[in-house]
Design a protein around this motif. Structure first.
Motif, PDB file in Angstrom:
ATOM      1  N   PRO A  87       0.837  -1.201   0.000  1.00 15.46           N
ATOM      2  CA  PRO A  87       0.000   0.000   0.000  1.00 15.46           C
ATOM      3  C   PRO A  87       0.870   1.249   0.000  1.00 15.46           C
ATOM      4  CG  PRO A  87      -0.123  -1.100   2.137  1.00 15.46           C
ATOM      5  CD  PRO A  87       0.731  -1.938   1.265  1.00 15.46           C
ATOM      6  N   THR A  88       0.491   2.232  -0.789  1.00 14.23           N
ATOM      7  CA  THR A  88       1.234   3.492  -0.873  1.00 14.23           C
ATOM      8  C   THR A  88       0.309   4.555  -1.456  1.00 14.23           C
ATOM      9  OG1 THR A  88       3.012   4.648  -2.030  1.00 14.23           O
ATOM     10  CG2 THR A  88       2.174   2.664  -3.071  1.00 14.23           C
ATOM     11  N   PRO A  89       0.459   5.830  -1.028  1.00 14.99           N
ATOM     12  CA  PRO A  89      -0.435   6.875  -1.562  1.00 14.99           C
ATOM     13  C   PRO A  89      -0.340   7.003  -3.085  1.00 14.99           C
ATOM     14  CG  PRO A  89       0.920   7.726   0.242  1.00 14.99           C
ATOM     15  CD  PRO A  89       1.438   6.372  -0.089  1.00 14.99           C
ATOM     16  N   GLY A 113       4.444  -0.132   4.928  1.00 18.30           N
ATOM     17  CA  GLY A 113       5.436   0.917   5.104  1.00 18.30           C
ATOM     18  C   GLY A 113       5.004   1.879   6.202  1.00 18.30           C
ATOM     19  N   TYR A 115       6.545   6.015   7.976  1.00 18.48           N
ATOM     20  CA  TYR A 115       7.358   7.205   7.692  1.00 18.48           C
ATOM     21  C   TYR A 115       7.006   7.748   6.299  1.00 18.48           C
ATOM     22  CZ  TYR A 115       9.807   4.765  11.428  1.00 18.48           C
ATOM     23  OH  TYR A 115      10.090   4.075  12.588  1.00 18.48           O
ATOM     24  N   GLU A 116       7.993   8.072   5.468  1.00 19.25           N
ATOM     25  CA  GLU A 116       7.711   8.612   4.129  1.00 19.25           C
ATOM     26  C   GLU A 116       7.689   7.503   3.082  1.00 19.25           C
ATOM     27  OE1 GLU A 116       7.533  12.010   6.121  1.00 19.25           O
ATOM     28  OE2 GLU A 116       6.831  11.599   4.104  1.00 19.25           O
ATOM     29  N   VAL A 135      -0.420  -0.253  -4.367  1.00 22.09           N
ATOM     30  CA  VAL A 135      -1.876  -0.060  -4.356  1.00 22.09           C
ATOM     31  C   VAL A 135      -2.233   1.077  -3.407  1.00 22.09           C
ATOM     32  CG1 VAL A 135      -4.055  -1.193  -3.808  1.00 22.09           C
ATOM     33  CG2 VAL A 135      -2.205  -2.517  -4.836  1.00 22.09           C
ATOM     34  N   SER A 136      -3.210   1.903  -3.817  1.00 22.96           N
ATOM     35  CA  SER A 136      -3.671   2.976  -2.934  1.00 22.96           C
ATOM     36  C   SER A 136      -5.151   2.783  -2.618  1.00 22.96           C
ATOM     37  CB  SER A 136      -3.493   4.348  -3.606  1.00 22.96           C
ATOM     38  OG  SER A 136      -4.166   5.356  -2.840  1.00 22.96           O
ATOM     39  N   LEU A 137      -5.536   3.124  -1.384  1.00 25.04           N
ATOM     40  CA  LEU A 137      -6.950   3.006  -1.001  1.00 25.04           C
ATOM     41  C   LEU A 137      -7.751   4.225  -1.439  1.00 25.04           C
ATOM     42  CD1 LEU A 137      -7.381   1.373   2.476  1.00 25.04           C
ATOM     43  CD2 LEU A 137      -7.183   0.323   0.233  1.00 25.04           C
ATOM     44  N   GLY A 138      -7.078   5.309  -1.742  1.00 23.58           N
ATOM     45  CA  GLY A 138      -7.844   6.486  -2.128  1.00 23.58           C
ATOM     46  C   GLY A 138      -7.052   7.765  -1.970  1.00 23.58           C
ATOM     47  N   PHE A 140      -6.411  10.219  -0.068  1.00 26.43           N
ATOM     48  CA  PHE A 140      -6.262  10.798   1.272  1.00 26.43           C
ATOM     49  C   PHE A 140      -4.947  10.231   1.801  1.00 26.43           C
ATOM     50  CE2 PHE A 140      -7.320   6.656   2.841  1.00 26.43           C
ATOM     51  CZ  PHE A 140      -8.303   6.199   1.990  1.00 26.43           C
ATOM     52  N   VAL A 141      -4.452  10.767   2.902  1.00 26.50           N
ATOM     53  CA  VAL A 141      -3.113  10.372   3.362  1.00 26.50           C
ATOM     54  C   VAL A 141      -3.178   9.698   4.734  1.00 26.50           C
ATOM     55  CG1 VAL A 141      -0.790  11.183   3.909  1.00 26.50           C
ATOM     56  CG2 VAL A 141      -2.077  12.270   2.052  1.00 26.50           C
ATOM     57  N   LEU A 142      -2.689   8.464   4.791  1.00 26.10           N
ATOM     58  CA  LEU A 142      -2.592   7.739   6.067  1.00 26.10           C
ATOM     59  C   LEU A 142      -1.167   7.894   6.604  1.00 26.10           C
ATOM     60  CD1 LEU A 142      -4.383   4.468   4.864  1.00 26.10           C
ATOM     61  CD2 LEU A 142      -5.375   6.283   6.281  1.00 26.10           C
ATOM     62  N   GLY A 144       0.581   5.248   7.566  1.00 26.48           N
ATOM     63  CA  GLY A 144       1.310   4.022   7.259  1.00 26.48           C
ATOM     64  C   GLY A 144       0.407   3.041   6.542  1.00 26.48           C
ATOM     65  N   GLY A 145       0.936   1.878   6.224  1.00 27.50           N
ATOM     66  CA  GLY A 145       0.204   0.917   5.419  1.00 27.50           C
ATOM     67  C   GLY A 145      -0.704  -0.033   6.170  1.00 27.50           C
TER      68      GLY A 145
HETATM   69  C1  LIG Z   1       7.851  14.690   0.451  1.00 29.97           C
HETATM   70  N1  LIG Z   1       6.544  14.048   0.569  1.00 29.97           N
HETATM   71  C2  LIG Z   1       6.025  13.619  -0.731  1.00 29.97           C
HETATM   72  C3  LIG Z   1       4.683  12.937  -0.569  1.00 29.97           C
HETATM   73  N2  LIG Z   1       4.781  11.788   0.379  1.00 29.97           N
HETATM   74  C4  LIG Z   1       3.495  11.156   0.466  1.00 29.97           C
HETATM   75  C5  LIG Z   1       3.335  10.204   1.650  1.00 29.97           C
HETATM   76  C6  LIG Z   1       4.086   9.044   1.723  1.00 29.97           C
HETATM   77  C7  LIG Z   1       3.926   8.173   2.822  1.00 29.97           C
HETATM   78  C8  LIG Z   1       3.007   8.491   3.816  1.00 29.97           C
HETATM   79  C9  LIG Z   1       2.814   7.614   4.990  1.00 29.97           C
HETATM   80  N3  LIG Z   1       2.812   6.200   4.574  1.00 29.97           N
HETATM   81  C10 LIG Z   1       3.854   5.356   4.777  1.00 29.97           C
HETATM   82  C11 LIG Z   1       3.495   4.129   4.239  1.00 29.97           C
HETATM   83  C12 LIG Z   1       2.198   4.235   3.710  1.00 29.97           C
HETATM   84  C13 LIG Z   1       1.338   3.349   3.054  1.00 29.97           C
HETATM   85  C14 LIG Z   1       0.113   3.785   2.605  1.00 29.97           C
HETATM   86  C15 LIG Z   1      -0.264   5.120   2.793  1.00 29.97           C
HETATM   87  C16 LIG Z   1      -1.534   5.626   2.240  1.00 29.97           C
HETATM   88  N4  LIG Z   1      -1.938   6.899   2.421  1.00 29.97           N
HETATM   89  N5  LIG Z   1      -3.104   7.066   1.755  1.00 29.97           N
HETATM   90  C17 LIG Z   1      -3.460   5.938   1.140  1.00 29.97           C
HETATM   91  N6  LIG Z   1      -4.592   5.776   0.364  1.00 29.97           N
HETATM   92  C18 LIG Z   1      -2.485   4.989   1.439  1.00 29.97           C
HETATM   93  C19 LIG Z   1      -2.585   3.659   0.970  1.00 29.97           C
HETATM   94  N7  LIG Z   1      -2.758   2.584   0.585  1.00 29.97           N
HETATM   95  C20 LIG Z   1       0.575   6.013   3.485  1.00 29.97           C
HETATM   96  C21 LIG Z   1       1.804   5.563   3.935  1.00 29.97           C
HETATM   97  C22 LIG Z   1       2.262   9.644   3.734  1.00 29.97           C
HETATM   98  C23 LIG Z   1       2.419  10.506   2.645  1.00 29.97           C
HETATM   99  C24 LIG Z   1       5.303  12.251   1.655  1.00 29.97           C
HETATM  100  C25 LIG Z   1       6.636  12.901   1.479  1.00 29.97           C
END
Ligand SMILES: CN1CCN(Cc2ccc(Cn3ccc4ccc(-c5n[nH]c(N)c5C#N)cc43)cc2)CC1
Length: 247
Positions: A87-89, A113, A115-116, A135-138, A140-142, A144-145
């Motif tokens: 999972p990742t944004p 994952g 952190y970043e 894969v992303s859920l949508g 919006f920003v979480l 972590g995974g």
């Molecule tokens: C400089 N900037 C440039 C943009 N990035 C973007 C960013 C990268 C990671 C994270 C936090 N994170 C870590 C692992 C992880 C997994 C899934 C998701 C997730 N969020 N939303 C979904 N639909 C998700 C899913 N599925 C978030 C996650 C937050 C924001 C940050 C740094």
């Protein structure tokens, strides 16, 4: 179906012990293992992250623990090859169709994952020996995974034969293949027939299955038009009869 989850927060997955998923695990339908990524660290602080090359905010997950974890969980010598789901944004949108694809696979490994994100070389190295899906859920920003993996496991597991007692209940899902594909589900009712002076629609008490099916489709079309009009554009016009067009 085998599911392996690698995370620094194994406790996030306690919910997999309850309800349908817990029953499915006890019935042997799902073989779920949760692995603590820190098991593959070798320093006193069990370090899994470091500062990003090129600068920027936050921290990035180090490749070494991930490499060792994936080697241990999905060894290159394994007879079967899993699909690695990360999972990742910035991933491809997770959909019901993807859930159905995953439900047909024998083995999935989920990388959570934090952190970043995870050092890109982990994805590239893993892709030399297994399919890797980001894969992303949508939109919006979480943080972590883990939550995303819980959502995906629930969406996937309910499509695994035998996990849901009543198979029919998935055929009418929103986004399920077939007549209801791209339509949101309509309203549902149960006893009592009147509650706080609100009655159940008469058609649902009529026993007239054709009229009930018609009413449900009309309601699905109305809700889709109201909440997700863009889904109606996906509908094959041939799938709409003249009555639908009036809704
Ligand atoms: C400089 N900037 C440039 C943009 N990035 C973007 C960013 C990268 C990671 C994270 C936090 N994170 C870590 C692992 C992880 C997994 C899934 C998701 C997730 N969020 N939303 C979904 N639909 C998700 C899913 N599925 C978030 C996650 C937050 C924001 C940050 C740094």
């Amino acid at each position: 179906m085998r599911l392996d989850i690698i995370t620094i927060f194994p406790e996030y997955f306690a919910p997999l012990e309850v309800s349908l998923l817990g029953k499915a695990r006890r019935a042997g339908l799902l073989d779920v293992s949760v692995h603590d990524l820190r098991s593959w660290t070798h320093d006193r602080h069990r370090t899994v992250d470091d500062t990003p090359y090129g600068g920027g905010p936050g921290m990035v997950m180090k490749p070494e623990p991930w490499g060792e974890a994936l080697d241990a969980v999905a060894p290159p010598t394994a007879e079967a090859t899993p699909r690695l789901v990360v999972p990742t944004p910035s991933g491809r949108p997770f959909t019901q169709a993807m859930a159905a694809e995953y439900a047909a696979r024998p083995w999935l490994v989920f990388a959570c994952g934090r952190y970043e994100g995870i050092d890109r070389r982990v994805y590239d190295e893993a892709a030399t020996r297994m399919p890797v899906d980001e894969v992303s859920l949508g939109d919006f920003v979480l943080a972590g995974g883990e939550v995303a993996v819980l959502v995906m496991i629930e969406a996937i597991s309910r499509l695994v034969p035998g996990v849901l007692g009543n198979r029919e209940s998935v055929t009418d899902d929103s986004f399920a293949p077939g007549a209801m594909e791209s339509l949101l589900e309509g309203p549902v009712y149960t006893k009592p027939p009147v509650w706080r002076e609100r009655a159940v629609p008469d058609v649902l008490l009529s026993g007239h299955h054709g009229a009930i099916a018609r009413w449900r489709r009309d309601e699905a079309l109305r809700r889709t038009a109201a909440h997700r009009p863009e889904l109606l554009a996906r509908l094959d016009p041939a799938a709409l009869d003249k009555h639908d067009r009036k809704v």
